[in-house]
Design an enzyme around this catalytic site. Structure first.
Site, PDB file in Angstrom:
ATOM      1  N   ASP A  90       0.869  -1.177   0.000  1.00  0.00           N
ATOM      2  CA  ASP A  90       0.000   0.000   0.000  1.00  0.00           C
ATOM      3  C   ASP A  90       0.907   1.228   0.000  1.00  0.00           C
ATOM      4  O   ASP A  90       1.480   1.588   1.023  1.00  0.00           O
ATOM      5  CB  ASP A  90      -0.906   0.017   1.238  1.00  0.00           C
ATOM      6  CG  ASP A  90      -2.015  -1.030   1.154  1.00  0.00           C
ATOM      7  OD1 ASP A  90      -1.782  -2.098   0.543  1.00  0.00           O
ATOM      8  OD2 ASP A  90      -3.105  -0.791   1.708  1.00  0.00           O
ATOM      9  N   LYS A 154      -6.634   3.487  -3.618  1.00  0.00           N
ATOM     10  CA  LYS A 154      -7.082   3.458  -2.220  1.00  0.00           C
ATOM     11  C   LYS A 154      -7.354   4.880  -1.761  1.00  0.00           C
ATOM     12  O   LYS A 154      -6.579   5.792  -2.066  1.00  0.00           O
ATOM     13  CB  LYS A 154      -5.998   2.778  -1.382  1.00  0.00           C
ATOM     14  CG  LYS A 154      -6.191   2.798   0.113  1.00  0.00           C
ATOM     15  CD  LYS A 154      -5.108   1.954   0.803  1.00  0.00           C
ATOM     16  CE  LYS A 154      -5.101   2.188   2.301  1.00  0.00           C
ATOM     17  NZ  LYS A 154      -3.998   1.470   2.986  1.00  0.00           N
ATOM     18  N   LYS A 183      -9.954   0.382  -2.956  1.00  0.00           N
ATOM     19  CA  LYS A 183      -9.893   0.100  -1.524  1.00  0.00           C
ATOM     20  C   LYS A 183     -10.333   1.333  -0.745  1.00  0.00           C
ATOM     21  O   LYS A 183      -9.763   2.415  -0.903  1.00  0.00           O
ATOM     22  CB  LYS A 183      -8.480  -0.322  -1.104  1.00  0.00           C
ATOM     23  CG  LYS A 183      -8.333  -0.539   0.402  1.00  0.00           C
ATOM     24  CD  LYS A 183      -7.000  -1.174   0.779  1.00  0.00           C
ATOM     25  CE  LYS A 183      -6.795  -1.145   2.304  1.00  0.00           C
ATOM     26  NZ  LYS A 183      -5.487  -1.704   2.709  1.00  0.00           N
TER      27      LYS A 183
END
Lengths: 226, 295
Positions: A90, A154, A183
């Site tokens: 991430d 995300k 996400k």
């Protein structure tokens, strides 16, 4: 059987997380079959060891949460995490460059890590930190991330001024091609929050450890008493 | 004399009370901290390395640092305590340029920035005497030692003269002191090999008093130049209590940087009196304005 667990990255990225807490996080992830545990790099090795062969991914935060390290450092950090056993990264984008309109830097920063992920068979999520962006910047950031070849976009780190919103998830879902996941992360605390994000198009939810257990127990209650 | 943590706690509380009383009395006068700090001496270590003069601990007449009722600091001298700081993730080129311009104008010790901005700052501040402070492992401290060292190396080769690194807080919490010490020591070695100063952020707001003391001791053992209270991104910033506790833990000769939530001239003076030798602030201009109007 929980329908929501497979959406959840069971997350513990607090600065003061201990190895004992990470071990518990991994046990809970196995028990409830979460998609992944999301941890800081210092815990990747432990999580990787505990989750080997379980099918549960180890997601590692990179350049987190400020995105204030140079591409070289992010790359080195990413390689170190992948070698340590992470199979998802991430990555916080280079936000200052986005604000400055130096889009090539933003894309280059991400694509270097995407290539590295490919080499290791890992997946790459780009964190946009939507709460710090204008609508135009969100659109641009999402396009750059997609162009760089990320697997997920995300919404937030969870350390920014605010977390995921239905609005942002809807926007990212509309912009990103179907092959790219969305996400939602930051501030998802209840079953209702989680469902709202999924209905808006989220394919993965980043939820802090306590909240994800809470969400599962709410789900269980609803399933038992429809 | 060995002190247990309870005794230390009660001592610290007592000192805090006294300092606050003194400060309250002083804030009613307008001539706080104006002139001549003849009690200050320069930091030999910095001079050794060719770095600019850095103020050392203020001492009272017993030679102890901090707790000084009549020290005065001019605005100019105050600037030599301040790391002019901009660490927001969305900081732009223009904002960083402005930060450098302000640092040059006011004569701050350093600008404190994310590693991605170090190179720009180095270009803008060449020959100015203003140092460049890069954060490392920031703000969570949760990257492994090899990554922190690599990040340190890159920052220094980009032009950083000082490194503010965050300790492995989780390891400290689980009493894995060797890991914490080695993590710090590796970054300190990297810094010192390249002539940079190393500050160690303990993120005090996440620690118990015992853990704060332990973290300071480990930083000292690891050879760090400064201990620093906070990242500014944690649940709380610098407190007088923490600065005094840290001063006690590291002794008179190590630097202490107070950072996080220091927004006024009064805050700054209080931190320096409590034993801080460096101040991290993003409200530096407001602090300097306060210093001017107080004098």
């Amino acid at each position: 059987m929980s329908r929501i667990a497979s959406y959840i990255d069971h997350t513990l990225v607090r600065a003061d997380a201990t190895p004992e807490q990470i071990a518990r996080l991994c046990r809970e992830a196995c028990e409830h079959r979460f998609a992944a545990v999301a941890v800081n790099e210092v815990h990747v090795h432990l999580a990787g060891r505990l989750l080997r062969g379980t099918g549960i991914s180890v997601a590692c935060a990179i350049g987190f949460p400020l995105g204030g390290t140079s591409t070289w450092v992010k790359w080195y950090e990413a390689r170190s995490a992948l070698r340590g056993g992470a199979n998802e990264l991430d990555v916080m984008i280079y936000l200052g460059a986005l604000k400055d309109g130096r889009y090539d830097l933003v894309e280059h920063d991400l694509s270097a890590i995407v290539r590295l992920c490919r080499d290791y068979g890992a997946r790459c999520k780009a964190i946009l930190e939507c709460a710090l962006l204008t609508e135009d910047e969100k659109v641009r950031a999402c396009q750059l991330a997609v162009a760089a070849g990320v697997d997920f976009v995300k919404t937030s780190t969870g350390y920014g001024p605010s977390g995921a919103t239905v609005h942002d998830v809807t926007l990212l879902r509309r912009l990103a091609p179907p092959t790219v996941g969305v996400k939602a992360a930051g501030g998802i605390r209840t079953y209702a929050d989680a469902i709202a994000m999924i209905e808006a198009g989220a394919t993965r939810l980043g939820v802090s450890a306590q909240a994800s257990l809470q969400i599962l127990s709410e789900e269980r209650l609803l399933l038992e008493n429809p | 004399m060995q002190l247990d943590s309870k005794t230390i706690d009660s001592l610290v509380e007592e000192i805090t009370r006294q300092v606050l009383t003194v400060l309250k009395e002083q804030s009613s006068r307008s001539d706080v901290f104006q002139q001549a700090t003849d009690t200050m001496s320069s930091c030999s270590r910095c001079e050794e390395r060719g770095a600019q003069h850095l103020p050392k601990t203020i001492r009272d007449d017993t030679g102890r640092p901090g707790v000084l009722s009549d020290a005065r600091i001019t605005a100019q001298e105050l600037a030599r305590y301040i790391d002019h700081t901009l660490l927001k993730p969305d900081a732009t080129y223009a904002q960083i340029s402005q930060l450098c311009e302000e640092a040059r104008q006011y004569g701050f010790v350093t600008v404190c920035v994310n590693p991605v901005h170090v190179r720009l700052c180095a270009q803008l501040l060449r020959g100015s005497g203003v140092g460049i402070c890069s954060v490392v492992g920031f703000p969570l401290g949760a990257t492994p030692t090899n990554v922190k060292c690599y990040e340190t190396q890159q920052a220094i080769s980009d032009g950083a003269t000082e490194i503010d690194m965050v300790i492995n807080i989780g390891a400290l919490k689980s009493k894995d002191y060797d890991s914490v010490r080695e993590d710090i020591a590796a970054v300190v070695r990297t810094c010192h090999n390249h002539g940079a100063i190393c500050k160690v952020i303990i993120e005090a707001a996440l620690l118990t008093d015992d853990e704060k003391i332990k973290a300071c001791q480990l930083a000292k053992e690891a050879g760090a130049d400064y201990v620093k209270t906070s990242t500014g991104f944690g649940p709380g910033g610098a407190t007088l209590h923490d600065v005094m506790l840290m001063r006690q833990a590291v002794g008179p000769d190590m630097g202490i940087k107070a950072a996080g939530g220091i927004r006024t001239y009064q805050d700054t003076v209080a931190m320096i009196k409590a034993g801080a030798t460096r101040i991290g602030a993003s409200a530096s201009l407001k602090i300097m304005e306060g210093a001017r109007s107080a004098s």
